[in-house]
Design a protein around this motif. Structure first.
Motif, PDB file in Angstrom:
ATOM      1  N   LEU A   1      36.019  28.439  40.974  1.00 35.10           N
ATOM      2  CA  LEU A   1      35.891  28.876  39.585  1.00 35.10           C
ATOM      3  C   LEU A   1      35.267  27.790  38.719  1.00 35.10           C
ATOM      4  O   LEU A   1      34.385  28.055  37.911  1.00 35.10           O
ATOM      5  CB  LEU A   1      37.259  29.272  39.024  1.00 35.10           C
ATOM      6  N   ASN A   2      35.686  26.547  38.897  1.00 35.99           N
ATOM      7  CA  ASN A   2      35.202  25.456  38.051  1.00 35.99           C
ATOM      8  C   ASN A   2      33.811  24.957  38.430  1.00 35.99           C
ATOM      9  O   ASN A   2      33.122  24.390  37.582  1.00 35.99           O
ATOM     10  CB  ASN A   2      36.175  24.279  38.093  1.00 35.99           C
ATOM     11  N   ASN A   3      33.387  25.149  39.674  1.00 41.99           N
ATOM     12  CA  ASN A   3      32.144  24.529  40.136  1.00 41.99           C
ATOM     13  C   ASN A   3      31.042  25.496  40.540  1.00 41.99           C
ATOM     14  O   ASN A   3      29.908  25.070  40.735  1.00 41.99           O
ATOM     15  CB  ASN A   3      32.443  23.570  41.294  1.00 41.99           C
TER      16      ASN A   3
ATOM     17  N   TYR B   1      28.586  30.849  38.541  1.00 44.84           N
ATOM     18  CA  TYR B   1      29.211  31.946  37.804  1.00 44.84           C
ATOM     19  C   TYR B   1      30.428  31.443  37.017  1.00 44.84           C
ATOM     20  O   TYR B   1      30.604  31.768  35.839  1.00 44.84           O
ATOM     21  CB  TYR B   1      29.603  33.058  38.776  1.00 44.84           C
ATOM     22  N   GLY B   2      31.256  30.635  37.650  1.00 45.20           N
ATOM     23  CA  GLY B   2      32.425  30.079  36.972  1.00 45.20           C
ATOM     24  C   GLY B   2      32.032  29.173  35.817  1.00 45.20           C
ATOM     25  O   GLY B   2      32.640  29.213  34.744  1.00 45.20           O
ATOM     26  N   LYS B   3      31.001  28.361  36.033  1.00 44.38           N
ATOM     27  CA  LYS B   3      30.528  27.484  34.959  1.00 44.38           C
ATOM     28  C   LYS B   3      30.009  28.299  33.783  1.00 44.38           C
ATOM     29  O   LYS B   3      30.223  27.922  32.632  1.00 44.38           O
ATOM     30  CB  LYS B   3      29.435  26.553  35.476  1.00 44.38           C
ATOM     31  N   SER B   4      29.323  29.417  34.066  1.00 43.48           N
ATOM     32  CA  SER B   4      28.827  30.247  32.962  1.00 43.48           C
ATOM     33  C   SER B   4      29.982  30.874  32.194  1.00 43.48           C
ATOM     34  O   SER B   4      29.916  31.004  30.967  1.00 43.48           O
ATOM     35  CB  SER B   4      27.860  31.320  33.477  1.00 43.48           C
ATOM     36  N   ILE B   5      31.039  31.242  32.892  1.00 46.74           N
ATOM     37  CA  ILE B   5      32.228  31.793  32.225  1.00 46.74           C
ATOM     38  C   ILE B   5      32.821  30.745  31.285  1.00 46.74           C
ATOM     39  O   ILE B   5      33.087  31.018  30.117  1.00 46.74           O
ATOM     40  CB  ILE B   5      33.280  32.260  33.249  1.00 46.74           C
ATOM     41  N   TYR B   6      33.007  29.532  31.800  1.00 49.00           N
ATOM     42  CA  TYR B   6      33.595  28.479  30.976  1.00 49.00           C
ATOM     43  C   TYR B   6      32.676  28.080  29.835  1.00 49.00           C
ATOM     44  O   TYR B   6      33.138  27.729  28.743  1.00 49.00           O
ATOM     45  CB  TYR B   6      33.982  27.267  31.820  1.00 49.00           C
TER      46      TYR B   6
ATOM     47  N   GLU C   1      38.075  37.329  31.579  1.00 53.97           N
ATOM     48  CA  GLU C   1      36.913  36.735  32.262  1.00 53.97           C
ATOM     49  C   GLU C   1      37.309  36.186  33.633  1.00 53.97           C
ATOM     50  O   GLU C   1      36.573  36.364  34.610  1.00 53.97           O
ATOM     51  CB  GLU C   1      36.297  35.621  31.404  1.00 53.97           C
ATOM     52  N   ILE C   2      38.446  35.540  33.728  1.00 50.27           N
ATOM     53  CA  ILE C   2      38.897  34.999  35.017  1.00 50.27           C
ATOM     54  C   ILE C   2      39.257  36.134  35.966  1.00 50.27           C
ATOM     55  O   ILE C   2      38.948  36.077  37.165  1.00 50.27           O
ATOM     56  CB  ILE C   2      40.054  34.006  34.812  1.00 50.27           C
TER      57      ILE C   2
ATOM     58  N   ASP D   1      32.120  26.966  51.630  1.00 49.78           N
ATOM     59  CA  ASP D   1      31.410  28.154  52.125  1.00 49.78           C
ATOM     60  C   ASP D   1      31.491  29.297  51.116  1.00 49.78           C
ATOM     61  O   ASP D   1      30.487  29.952  50.832  1.00 49.78           O
ATOM     62  CB  ASP D   1      32.008  28.617  53.460  1.00 49.78           C
ATOM     63  N   ILE D   2      32.671  29.511  50.577  1.00 50.12           N
ATOM     64  CA  ILE D   2      32.859  30.590  49.602  1.00 50.12           C
ATOM     65  C   ILE D   2      32.077  30.290  48.328  1.00 50.12           C
ATOM     66  O   ILE D   2      31.457  31.185  47.745  1.00 50.12           O
ATOM     67  CB  ILE D   2      34.357  30.813  49.300  1.00 50.12           C
ATOM     68  N   MET D   3      32.068  29.024  47.900  1.00 52.67           N
ATOM     69  CA  MET D   3      31.334  28.670  46.685  1.00 52.67           C
ATOM     70  C   MET D   3      29.839  28.930  46.870  1.00 52.67           C
ATOM     71  O   MET D   3      29.178  29.464  45.974  1.00 52.67           O
ATOM     72  CB  MET D   3      31.573  27.224  46.286  1.00 52.67           C
ATOM     73  N   GLU D   4      29.300  28.589  48.016  1.00 54.34           N
ATOM     74  CA  GLU D   4      27.879  28.856  48.288  1.00 54.34           C
ATOM     75  C   GLU D   4      27.601  30.358  48.267  1.00 54.34           C
ATOM     76  O   GLU D   4      26.595  30.802  47.702  1.00 54.34           O
ATOM     77  CB  GLU D   4      27.475  28.263  49.633  1.00 54.34           C
TER      78      GLU D   4
END
Length: 178
Positions: A35-37, A40-45, A117-118, A159-162
Protein backbone atom coordinates in the motif's frame (compact mmCIF):
# COMPACT_ATOMS: atom_id res chain seq x y z
CA UNK A 1 2.21 -48.09 29.59
CA UNK A 2 5.85 -48.49 28.83
CA UNK A 3 7.95 -45.45 27.77
CA UNK A 4 8.72 -46.82 24.30
CA UNK A 5 4.98 -46.91 23.51
CA UNK A 6 4.78 -43.16 24.23
CA UNK A 7 7.76 -42.69 22.00
CA UNK A 8 6.10 -44.51 19.09
CA UNK A 9 2.84 -42.61 19.56
CA UNK A 10 4.79 -39.34 19.59
CA UNK A 11 6.74 -40.33 16.42
CA UNK A 12 3.49 -41.31 14.69
CA UNK A 13 1.89 -37.97 15.63
CA UNK A 14 4.88 -35.91 14.44
CA UNK A 15 5.21 -37.81 11.16
CA UNK A 16 1.49 -37.56 10.37
CA UNK A 17 1.33 -33.82 11.04
CA UNK A 18 4.51 -33.09 9.11
CA UNK A 19 3.12 -34.84 6.02
CA UNK A 20 -0.07 -32.84 6.14
CA UNK A 21 1.74 -29.51 6.67
CA UNK A 22 4.29 -30.16 3.95
CA UNK A 23 1.55 -30.58 1.36
CA UNK A 24 0.44 -26.97 1.81
CA UNK A 25 2.52 -24.02 0.70
CA UNK A 26 2.34 -21.10 3.11
CA UNK A 27 3.76 -17.65 2.34
CA UNK A 28 3.53 -14.22 3.88
CA UNK A 29 2.74 -10.77 2.54
CA UNK A 30 3.30 -7.26 3.90
CA UNK A 31 0.19 -5.55 2.53
CA UNK A 32 1.07 -2.28 4.29
CA UNK A 33 4.35 -2.18 2.37
CA UNK A 34 2.47 -2.76 -0.89
CA UNK A 35 0.00 0.00 0.00
CA UNK A 36 2.75 2.48 0.92
CA UNK A 37 5.16 1.71 -1.93
CA UNK A 38 3.11 0.67 -4.96
CA UNK A 39 2.26 3.33 -7.51
CA UNK A 40 -1.45 2.88 -6.84
CA UNK A 41 -0.97 3.15 -3.07
CA UNK A 42 1.22 6.22 -3.45
CA UNK A 43 -1.45 7.88 -5.61
CA UNK A 44 -4.06 7.14 -2.94
CA UNK A 45 -1.90 8.71 -0.24
CA UNK A 46 -1.10 11.66 -2.49
CA UNK A 47 -4.81 12.38 -2.98
CA UNK A 48 -5.45 11.95 0.74
CA UNK A 49 -2.57 14.29 1.61
CA UNK A 50 -3.93 16.89 -0.80
CA UNK A 51 -7.40 16.64 0.74
CA UNK A 52 -5.95 16.79 4.25
CA UNK A 53 -3.95 19.92 3.37
CA UNK A 54 -7.05 21.57 1.90
CA UNK A 55 -9.05 20.70 5.04
CA UNK A 56 -6.27 22.00 7.28
CA UNK A 57 -6.05 25.27 5.34
CA UNK A 58 -9.82 25.75 5.65
CA UNK A 59 -9.72 25.10 9.38
CA UNK A 60 -6.83 27.53 9.86
CA UNK A 61 -8.75 30.18 7.91
CA UNK A 62 -11.85 29.65 10.07
CA UNK A 63 -9.73 29.78 13.23
CA UNK A 64 -8.14 33.08 12.19
CA UNK A 65 -11.59 34.55 11.59
CA UNK A 66 -12.57 33.50 15.12
CA UNK A 67 -9.44 35.12 16.53
CA UNK A 68 -10.29 38.35 14.70
CA UNK A 69 -13.82 38.29 16.14
CA UNK A 70 -12.41 37.72 19.63
CA UNK A 71 -10.01 40.65 19.24
CA UNK A 72 -12.87 42.79 18.00
CA UNK A 73 -14.91 41.91 21.07
CA UNK A 74 -11.95 42.64 23.36
CA UNK A 75 -11.47 46.05 21.75
CA UNK A 76 -15.14 46.95 22.04
CA UNK A 77 -15.45 45.89 25.70
CA UNK A 78 -14.98 49.38 27.04
CA UNK A 79 -16.96 51.08 24.28
CA UNK A 80 -20.05 48.87 23.88
CA UNK A 81 -23.05 48.64 26.08
CA UNK A 82 -23.47 45.59 28.23
CA UNK A 83 -26.34 44.27 26.10
CA UNK A 84 -24.37 44.73 22.88
CA UNK A 85 -21.29 43.08 24.41
CA UNK A 86 -23.36 40.14 25.68
CA UNK A 87 -24.85 39.73 22.22
CA UNK A 88 -21.39 39.77 20.58
CA UNK A 89 -20.09 37.22 23.06
CA UNK A 90 -23.12 35.02 22.51
CA UNK A 91 -22.59 35.17 18.73
CA UNK A 92 -18.90 34.45 19.18
CA UNK A 93 -19.63 31.43 21.38
CA UNK A 94 -22.05 30.16 18.75
CA UNK A 95 -19.34 30.62 16.08
CA UNK A 96 -16.87 28.66 18.23
CA UNK A 97 -19.42 25.90 18.65
CA UNK A 98 -20.01 25.84 14.88
CA UNK A 99 -16.26 25.74 14.27
CA UNK A 100 -15.81 22.75 16.57
CA UNK A 101 -18.72 20.99 14.92
CA UNK A 102 -17.32 21.70 11.45
CA UNK A 103 -13.86 20.54 12.50
CA UNK A 104 -15.28 17.29 13.85
CA UNK A 105 -17.30 16.79 10.67
CA UNK A 106 -14.24 17.41 8.45
CA UNK A 107 -12.11 14.96 10.45
CA UNK A 108 -14.82 12.31 10.37
CA UNK A 109 -15.33 12.73 6.61
CA UNK A 110 -11.58 12.51 6.03
CA UNK A 111 -11.33 9.28 8.01
CA UNK A 112 -14.28 7.82 6.09
CA UNK A 113 -12.67 8.82 2.78
CA UNK A 114 -9.35 7.29 3.85
CA UNK A 115 -11.05 4.03 4.88
CA UNK A 116 -12.97 3.91 1.60
CA UNK A 117 -9.82 4.46 -0.48
CA UNK A 118 -7.89 1.76 1.41
CA UNK A 119 -10.84 -0.63 1.09
CA UNK A 120 -10.92 0.04 -2.67
CA UNK A 121 -7.19 -0.68 -2.79
CA UNK A 122 -7.71 -4.00 -1.03
CA UNK A 123 -10.60 -4.88 -3.36
CA UNK A 124 -8.33 -4.32 -6.37
CA UNK A 125 -5.37 -6.18 -4.84
CA UNK A 126 -7.37 -9.20 -3.64
CA UNK A 127 -7.87 -10.77 -7.12
CA UNK A 128 -4.21 -10.16 -7.92
CA UNK A 129 -3.16 -12.08 -4.81
CA UNK A 130 -5.67 -14.85 -5.53
CA UNK A 131 -4.38 -15.26 -9.10
CA UNK A 132 -0.81 -15.32 -7.78
CA UNK A 133 -1.80 -18.00 -5.28
CA UNK A 134 -3.35 -20.16 -8.01
CA UNK A 135 -0.39 -19.73 -10.35
CA UNK A 136 2.12 -20.65 -7.63
CA UNK A 137 0.09 -23.37 -5.86
CA UNK A 138 -0.08 -21.42 -2.62
CA UNK A 139 -2.58 -22.54 0.00
CA UNK A 140 -2.23 -19.85 2.64
CA UNK A 141 -1.05 -16.22 2.69
CA UNK A 142 -0.34 -14.87 6.14
CA UNK A 143 0.16 -11.21 7.07
CA UNK A 144 3.84 -10.44 7.52
CA UNK A 145 3.28 -8.45 10.70
CA UNK A 146 1.94 -11.64 12.34
CA UNK A 147 5.07 -13.68 11.51
CA UNK A 148 7.74 -13.91 14.19
CA UNK A 149 10.29 -15.60 11.98
CA UNK A 150 10.16 -17.00 8.48
CA UNK A 151 12.17 -17.95 5.46
CA UNK A 152 12.79 -14.88 3.28
CA UNK A 153 11.93 -16.98 0.23
CA UNK A 154 8.36 -17.23 1.53
CA UNK A 155 7.90 -13.44 1.44
CA UNK A 156 5.84 -12.58 -1.67
CA UNK A 157 5.58 -8.86 -0.94
CA UNK A 158 7.83 -7.68 -3.78
CA UNK A 159 6.17 -10.00 -6.30
CA UNK A 160 2.72 -8.73 -5.37
CA UNK A 161 3.89 -5.11 -5.48
CA UNK A 162 5.25 -5.59 -9.01
CA UNK A 163 1.99 -7.20 -10.10
CA UNK A 164 -0.06 -4.40 -8.53
CA UNK A 165 2.06 -1.79 -10.32
CA UNK A 166 1.62 -3.57 -13.67
CA UNK A 167 -2.01 -4.63 -13.43
CA UNK A 168 -3.49 -1.51 -11.84
CA UNK A 169 -1.58 0.68 -14.33
CA UNK A 170 -2.91 -1.47 -17.17
CA UNK A 171 -6.47 -1.27 -15.81
CA UNK A 172 -6.17 2.51 -15.42
CA UNK A 173 -4.95 2.85 -19.00
CA UNK A 174 -7.91 0.79 -20.22
CA UNK A 175 -10.35 3.04 -18.39
CA UNK A 176 -8.70 6.20 -19.79
CA UNK A 177 -8.82 4.83 -23.36
CA UNK A 178 -12.56 4.10 -23.21
Amino acid sequence: MKPYKYFFIWIFYISSTSFSVSAEKTVFLDIDFVLNNSNYGKSIYSKLDELNKKNFDNLVKMEKELEQKKKSIDVSKNISTKENLDQQISLFNQDVKNFRSEKSKILKNFELKKKKEIDNFLVKVNPIVQDYMKANSISIVLPKNQIFMGNVEMDITNDIMELVNKIVKWQTNLIKNK
